[in-house]
Design a protein around this motif. Structure first.
Motif, PDB file in Angstrom:
ATOM      1  N   VAL A  52      50.253  46.178  35.309  1.00  0.00           N
ATOM      2  CA  VAL A  52      48.865  45.719  35.206  1.00  0.00           C
ATOM      3  C   VAL A  52      48.093  46.008  36.491  1.00  0.00           C
ATOM      4  N   LYS A  86      44.226  43.275  31.407  1.00  0.00           N
ATOM      5  CA  LYS A  86      44.664  44.251  30.401  1.00  0.00           C
ATOM      6  C   LYS A  86      45.098  43.605  29.102  1.00  0.00           C
ATOM      7  N   HIS A 140      46.772  40.650  28.381  1.00  0.00           N
ATOM      8  CA  HIS A 140      47.935  39.782  28.176  1.00  0.00           C
ATOM      9  C   HIS A 140      47.480  38.335  27.934  1.00  0.00           C
TER      10      HIS A 140
END
Lengths: 205, 205
Positions: free
Chosen positions: A52, A166, A168
């Motif tokens: 990430v 991103k 999650h």
């Protein structure tokens, strides 16, 4: 995924022959990992965090440095002795700071990693500070500022928005953050070694 | 609200004349608070955490000690030299450990607090370990285990369910936890002082 933030990182000697030698081995490291409660799941979430963060390291270092710059008692350690900024020092150490993020997340914690931790540790102290970049700055960072500033390195308000960028879940971001904090706490213990009095605690700091 | 976990806590010398003297003053403490990023809001949330935890300190210390007990390389520092448990040592240090939770949350961080931090620091080292309780145990805890174990002290999986037990929102629990982590990081810096080599960094560790 990017595992190195630049082709050439001045002074980044990870795995090279001239690097410091850690006072401990990987068996002793296992005990430290147990002491911070680092599990295999944490190690997996560190990898995810590395994926990430891999293209956000410049932003993250920038956020941390904004905090440093706001506090003269911290900012002075990266300035010249006349109190002026040193763009060359700032640039080189900034690249290494970015790479440290990826190494924390993506490198195996083996003897090479331990040795480079010792190299980082020494570069905070009078043994090696300023020498890598040939700068004239204060000769060492007091241990108490190394330790306390890691609270900013671990600060959820800075780190979590980047870890979440991103897509999650909040639960996964929590786990990435927890794994990160455990690793940083482990590294502080390693960075403390050169500051300790070996006559009090030989080989045991 | 309870601010003291028992009427009589053996060896708890907070604010008393025989306590250690901190090497730093409250002006220097201000810089350390800035270095961990502690704000007035954090201080308020520490008070809230203290109110929430005031009747759960025994449970919290129990959870941390379960982790210690699971790792022989940590458990040995609270045992006798023959490897057996020492119920007297465990009982007294456990009461002080509980009180430390409340002091972390509820005490003003003044010179008395700094001095008692130094007392705690010395009780991890060969200067004062075992002496308070008159026990025969290993003579000091290596700094690297003091530093690494604080990751467990800060572990959200242990702390947050207790912080959430009185109905505060997830956001408030997050803020309490963040404030707690900053305070602990600050305290680790203070506890490191007696381990450091004053010839390298006089008055500056």
């Amino acid at each position: 995924m990017k595992t190195k933030i630049a082709e050439n990182i001045p002074g980044y000697t990870y795995g090279q022959s001239g690097v410091a030698k850690s006072p401990i081995n990987t068996d002793e490291l296992k005990l430290l990992k147990q002491s911070v409660g680092m599990t295999e799941e944490d190690e997996r979430y560190l990898r995810v965090a590395g994926e990430v963060l891999s293209d956000r390291t410049e932003e993250l270092v920038g956020r941390w440095r904004t905090v440093i710059a706001a506090h003269p008692h911290l900012a002075r350690y990266s300035k010249r002795l006349d109190g002026q900024a040193d763009p060359h020092y700032s640039q080189n150490s900034g690249l290494r700071f970015q790479q440290w993020i990826l190494d924390t997340c993506l490198r195996p914690y083996d003897q090479d990693w331990l040795n480079y931790q010792q190299e980082i540790a020494l570069r905070h102290t009078s043994v090696k500070k300023n020498k890598t970049d040939g700068v004239e700055s204060i000769g060492y960072i007091p241990l108490r500022y190394v330790v306390t500033f890691t609270a900013v390195i671990n600060d959820a308000h800075i780190l979590k928005p980047l870890l979440a960028a991103k897509g999650h879940s909040a639960e996964e971001v929590d786990r990435m953050h927890q794994a990160w904090c455990k690793s940083v706490q482990l590294q502080i213990a390693l960075w403390a070694e050169p500051y300790t009095d070996t006559k009090i605690a030989p080989n045991e700091w």
